[in-house]
Design a protein around this motif. Structure first.
Motif, PDB file in Angstrom:
ATOM      1  N   GLU A 215     -63.718 -98.259  -0.934  1.00 45.51           N
ATOM      2  CA  GLU A 215     -62.712 -97.829  -1.907  1.00 45.51           C
ATOM      3  C   GLU A 215     -61.359 -97.780  -1.200  1.00 45.51           C
ATOM      4  O   GLU A 215     -61.278 -97.394  -0.039  1.00 45.51           O
ATOM      5  CB  GLU A 215     -63.057 -96.419  -2.412  1.00 45.51           C
ATOM      6  N   GLU A 217     -57.851 -96.230  -0.055  1.00 42.62           N
ATOM      7  CA  GLU A 217     -57.542 -94.824   0.211  1.00 42.62           C
ATOM      8  C   GLU A 217     -56.436 -94.368  -0.719  1.00 42.62           C
ATOM      9  O   GLU A 217     -55.408 -95.030  -0.852  1.00 42.62           O
ATOM     10  CB  GLU A 217     -57.134 -94.638   1.671  1.00 42.62           C
ATOM     11  N   ILE A 218     -56.663 -93.244  -1.357  1.00 41.55           N
ATOM     12  CA  ILE A 218     -55.689 -92.753  -2.339  1.00 41.55           C
ATOM     13  C   ILE A 218     -55.391 -91.299  -2.042  1.00 41.55           C
ATOM     14  O   ILE A 218     -56.309 -90.498  -1.823  1.00 41.55           O
ATOM     15  CB  ILE A 218     -56.258 -92.913  -3.771  1.00 41.55           C
ATOM     16  N   GLU A 219     -54.114 -90.960  -2.003  1.00 46.73           N
ATOM     17  CA  GLU A 219     -53.732 -89.561  -1.793  1.00 46.73           C
ATOM     18  C   GLU A 219     -53.988 -88.793  -3.082  1.00 46.73           C
ATOM     19  O   GLU A 219     -53.539 -89.216  -4.144  1.00 46.73           O
ATOM     20  CB  GLU A 219     -52.244 -89.467  -1.443  1.00 46.73           C
ATOM     21  N   ASP A 270     -50.365 -99.328 -10.143  1.00 49.54           N
ATOM     22  CA  ASP A 270     -50.068 -97.905  -9.912  1.00 49.54           C
ATOM     23  C   ASP A 270     -50.873 -97.025 -10.861  1.00 49.54           C
ATOM     24  O   ASP A 270     -51.382 -95.973 -10.477  1.00 49.54           O
ATOM     25  CB  ASP A 270     -48.573 -97.628 -10.096  1.00 49.54           C
ATOM     26  N   LYS A 273     -54.270 -96.487  -9.608  1.00 48.89           N
ATOM     27  CA  LYS A 273     -54.343 -95.542  -8.494  1.00 48.89           C
ATOM     28  C   LYS A 273     -54.308 -94.112  -9.022  1.00 48.89           C
ATOM     29  O   LYS A 273     -55.026 -93.231  -8.556  1.00 48.89           O
ATOM     30  CB  LYS A 273     -53.180 -95.782  -7.526  1.00 48.89           C
ATOM     31  N   LYS A 276     -57.644 -93.340 -10.411  1.00 47.38           N
ATOM     32  CA  LYS A 276     -58.605 -93.089  -9.345  1.00 47.38           C
ATOM     33  C   LYS A 276     -58.415 -91.680  -8.782  1.00 47.38           C
ATOM     34  O   LYS A 276     -59.383 -90.976  -8.499  1.00 47.38           O
ATOM     35  CB  LYS A 276     -58.438 -94.115  -8.218  1.00 47.38           C
ATOM     36  N   ALA A 277     -57.150 -91.268  -8.610  1.00 48.04           N
ATOM     37  CA  ALA A 277     -56.865 -89.930  -8.091  1.00 48.04           C
ATOM     38  C   ALA A 277     -57.423 -88.881  -9.052  1.00 48.04           C
ATOM     39  O   ALA A 277     -58.059 -87.906  -8.639  1.00 48.04           O
ATOM     40  CB  ALA A 277     -55.376 -89.748  -7.904  1.00 48.04           C
TER      41      ALA A 277
END
Length: 636
Positions: A215, A217-219, A270, A273, A276-277
Motif C-alpha cells: 500500500e 504510505e499515507i499520512e 488526491d 489518498k 485511503k486516510a
C-alpha cells in the motif's frame, strides 16, 4: 497499444512449445471443427453389442477390488455418453434409446441435468446444433486414476478384445495417471462433477503471485479532538507517527506478491489518498470479529420489486447501494443522510466563480438532489452492477449484451461497451479502478479498461456460460465461475488460465477472495461453499448447510469470518480462521489430489440468520465490520 490515456498491458508472448505427451496420456488439438469431431463417430462397432460391451465393463468394475472400484467407476459416465452419442450419430435410434433407458439410472446424481439434455438428442440432426454436446465431443473428459487401476482396466479391455470401449477411452478421454495409492470414493466425489471431469494436474502447477501489493504510505490526519487539545497550549501541531497495525502491515513486501509494476495500475489521485486516510481511520474503530464476537447484520430489503431485482452492489464506504432490475433500469440509492447530487448544467456552471474556496460544493445542484436516481439505457434485464472504488463510476451489465459505464457525478451513461453478443451475467471493477471484467453467455470473460472500446484480454476456456467474475485483491488475477461447474483463475498479464478448480456439482454463482489473497471461496447451485488454496491449487474445505443456490459470499475485512447468502433466505456465518488453519498442503497431496476434507461444517458454522422470505443476493462488510445484506422480498 493504448492511447495517451491509459497504461497499456504488454502483449502476451508466444506460447512456449508444449511438452511431449506422457505415456498413457493422449494429446489432441483444441476445438477441431464440428464435422471433424462428429466424424470420429464413424468407426463404430456392431450397434447390437453396445449394451453387452457396457454391461461387461460394468460387471468387471463392480467385481474388482474395493480399492480400484471407486476409481474405475469414474469411467461409467463418460463412456455412457459417448456410446450413446455414437449410436445416435450412426442413426441406430432404437438401440440408442434402449441403451439410454437401460443404463442412465446408474449414473451419479450430479449428472442429472446433463442426462436430461442428452435424452432429448435422439437424432443425428440434433447433434449439429447442440453446444453442450459439441463441447463434450471436443474437450477430452479428464479422469485421474492411479497407475494400478489403469493397468487393470487396460488388461481387461485388451483381453476381452473389447475394442469399442478401448477406442472411446483413447479417442475421447484423457486419463491422468498418477503413481501411488488409489483414491477413495469420498476423495473422488469431492473433486468430480464438472462438465469435463476433473482438471489435469498440470493445469494447477503454474506459479501464482497471490500476495498483496504494497500500500502507498499515507499520512493520517489527526482527529479534530486531538488537534484542539494540542493547540490550546500554543504548541505547533505535530504529525503523529502512525503506530497502528494497519500501517505497519503494509511496509514489508509480501514474498508471494507480484512485482509492483507487473501490470500497470492507475496513479492515486488526491481524492483517493484522502479516502485511503479515511479508511485507515475507520479501520482503527473496526470490530475484531471471531466466534465470540459475531457481526451485526443489517438487511436491506427491496419491497415491491416483484421478482425484478437481478443485481446489487454497495460502495466500499457503504454510502450508496445500487440495484439492477429486470425492467432494464439501474437504480442508485444513498443510504446515508446525504442526498445524491449531480453536477449543474453547463449554463449554470458558467456563472460560478472558479476561484472561490467552495467551488466543489457550488458545482453540485441542490435542486435536483434526491435519495434515488434512476439510470435508463439498457434494453434488457440488468444482471451485474459494480461501483468503482473511487465512487465516481458505476458499471452495469445486461441481457442486451452490453456493459455500460455511468457517471455518478452527472448520473448519465458515458460509454456502452459492446463485445459480448449475448447476455452479460456479471461485471466487476478492479480493486484499483480503471480495469473491469465481464462474463456472459458466450463463455468468454473479457478484461476491459474504462478508456478503451475494445477488451484488452479475452479469457476463453469455459465450456458453458461464465456466470460470475471477481478480481483478486492484487488485481493481477481474475476468477471466473461457470455453468460448466468449474472455477478458473486467469492471469491478467497474459490471459493464461493458471488454475482450474473442479468439485461443484452445479453452476457457480458466487466467488470471494480472502483479504490476504491466499484463498478463494466459491458457492453454487449445489448449496455448498468450497474453499480453495490458490497457491497450491487445492480444495481445502467444504461448508455444507445451505439448501439452495448461494448467490453471495463475502469475507470480513480482516478475513476472520466468511458470510454466505443464499436463495434459501438465510445468511450463514462461518469461522474462516479455523477453516484455513493447519491445512495439509504437502507435495504429495498436491501431486495426486488425495484430499481429505474434514467433515467439520457444523464446527465452523457460527450462526444462521433467516430473513422473512427474502433470498439473499448480496453481502458487504462495512469498513467497521458491520455486515450488510440485500435481497428482494418475494411474497409466497
Amino acid at each position: 497499444a493504448a492511447g495517451p490515456t491509459g497504461p497499456a498491458l504488454p502483449s502476451a508472448s508466444p506460447a512456449a512449445a508444449a511438452p511431449p505427451a506422457k505415456v498413457g496420456v493422449i494429446a489432441v488439438e483444441d476445438q477441431p471443427d464440428v464435422s471433424a469431431v462428429l466424424s470420429a463417430y464413424n468407426q463404430q462397432g456392431d450397434p447390437a453389442l453396445y449394451e453387452e460391451y457396457y454391461s461387461g465393463l460394468k460387471h468387471f468394475i463392480e467385481c474388482s477390488l474395493d480399492c480400484h472400484r471407486a476409481e474405475l467407476s469414474q469411467l461409467f459416465y463418460p463412456l455412457f455418453v459417448h456410446m450413446y452419442l455414437e449410436l445416435v450419430y450412426n442413426q441406430h435410434e432404437s438401440e440408442a434409446k434402449s441403451f439410454f433407458e437401460k443404463f442412465h439410472g446408474d449414473q451419479e446424481c450430479y449428472y442429472q441435468d446433463d442426462l436430461r439434455v442428452l435424452s432429448s438428442l435422439t437424432k443425428k440432426e440434433h447433434m449439429k446444433g447442440n453446444e453442450t454436446m459439441l463441447d463434450f465431443r471436443t474437450s477430452k473428459f479428464v479422469l485421474r486414476i492411479s497407475r494400478d487401476s489403469y493397468q487393470l482396466l487396460k488388461r481387461h479391455l485388451q483381453e476381452k478384445q473389447n475394442n469399442q470401449i478401448w477406442n472411446i477411452v483413447q479417442e475421447h478421454l484423457y486419463i491422468d495417471i498418477f503413481d501411488g495409492m488409489p483414491r477413495s470414493k469420498q476423495q473422488i466425489d469431492a473433486m468430480v462433477g464438472s462438465l469435463a471431469g476433473e482438471a489435469k494436474r498440470e493445469a494447477n502447477k503454474a506459479k501464482v503471485f497471490f500476495g498483496l501489493l504494497k500500500e502507498p504510505e499515507i499520512e493520517v490526519p489527526l482527529d479534530d479532538e486531538d488537534e484542539e487539545g494540542e493547540n490550546e497550549e500554543g504548541k505547533p501541531k505535530k504529525k503523529k507517527p502512525k503506530k497502528d497495525s494497519v500501517g505497519s502491515k503494509s511496509k514489508k513486501q509480501d514474498p508471494n506478491a507480484p512485482p509492483q509494476n507487473r501490470i500497470p495500475l492507475p496513479e492515486l489521485k488526491d481524492s483517493d489518498k484522502l479516502d485511503k486516510a479515511m479508511n485507515i481511520k475507520e479501520a482503527t474503530k473496526r470490530v475484531r470479529l471471531g466466534p465470540d464476537c459475531l457481526p451485526s447484520i443489517c438487511f436491506y430489503t427491496f419491497l415491491n420489486a416483484y421478482q425484478g431485482l437481478t443485481a446489487v452492489d454497495i460502495t466500499d464506504d457503504s454510502s450508496m447501494i445500487v440495484g439492477g432490475f429486470a425492467d432494464s433500469t439501474v437504480r442508485v440509492w444513498s443510504v446515508t443522510p446525504k442526498k445524491l447530487r449531480s453536477v449543474k448544467t453547463a449554463a449554470d456552471l458558467s456563472l460560478i466563480d472558479k476561484e472561490s474556496d467552495d467551488v466543489l460544493e457550488r458545482i453540485m445542484d441542490e435542486k435536483t438532489a434526491s435519495e434515488l436516481k434512476i439510470l435508463y439505457g439498457h434494453s434488457g434485464p440488468v444482471y451485474g452492477t459494480s461501483f468503482s472504488p473511487d465512487r465516481n463510476y458505476l458499471l452495469s451489465s445486461s441481457e442486451d449484451g452490453t456493459v455500460r459505464l455511468w457517471s455518478l457525478q452527472t448520473f448519465t451513461c458515458l460509454v456502452g461497451y459492446k463485445g459480448h453478443n449475448y447476455p452479460v451475467w456479471d461485471t466487476q471493477f478492479s480493486p484499483y479502478g480503471y480495469y473491469f471484467v465481464s462474463g456472459g453467455h458466450d463463455r468468454v470473460a473479457r478484461l476491459w479498461a474504462t478508456d478503451h472500446y475494445q477488451p484488452l484480454r479475452m479469457f476463453a476456456g469455459h465450456l458453458a456460460d461464465v456466470t460470475c467474475s471477481r478480481f483478486h485483491p492484487n488485481s493481477n488475477y481474475i476468477a471466473t465461475g461457470s455453468a460448466d461447474r468449474t472455477v478458473r483463475l486467469w492471469d491478467v498479464l497474459n490471459g493464461n488460465c493458471v488454475r482450474i478448480f473442479t468439485g461443484h456439482k452445479g453452476p457457480i454463482h458466487s466467488l470471494a477472495f480472502s483479504p490476504n489473497g491466499r484463498f478463494l471461496a466459491t458457492g453454487a447451485t449445489d448449496g455448498r461453499v468450497l474453499l480453495w488454496d490458490i497457491g497450491h491449487g487445492l480444495m481445502v474445505g467444504e461448508l455444507k448447510g445451505h439448501t439452495d443456490t448461494i448467490y453471495a459470499l463475502r469475507f470480513s475485512r480482516d478475513g476472520e469470518i466468511l458470510a454466505s447468502g443464499s436463495m434459501d433466505n438465510t445468511v450463514k456465518l462461518w469461522d474462516a480462521v479455523k477453516a484455513f488453519e493447519d491445512l495439509e498442503t504437502d507435495d504429495f497431496t498436491t501431486a495426486t489430489g488425495h484430499i481429505n476434507l474434514p467433515e467439520n461444517s457444523q464446527d465452523l458454522l457460527l450462526g444462521t440468520y433467516m430473513s422473512k422470505s427474502t433470498p439473499v443476493i448480496h453481502l458487504h462488510f462495512t469498513r467497521r465490520n458491520l455486515l450488510l445484506a440485500a435481497g428482494a422480498y418475494s411474497p409466497q
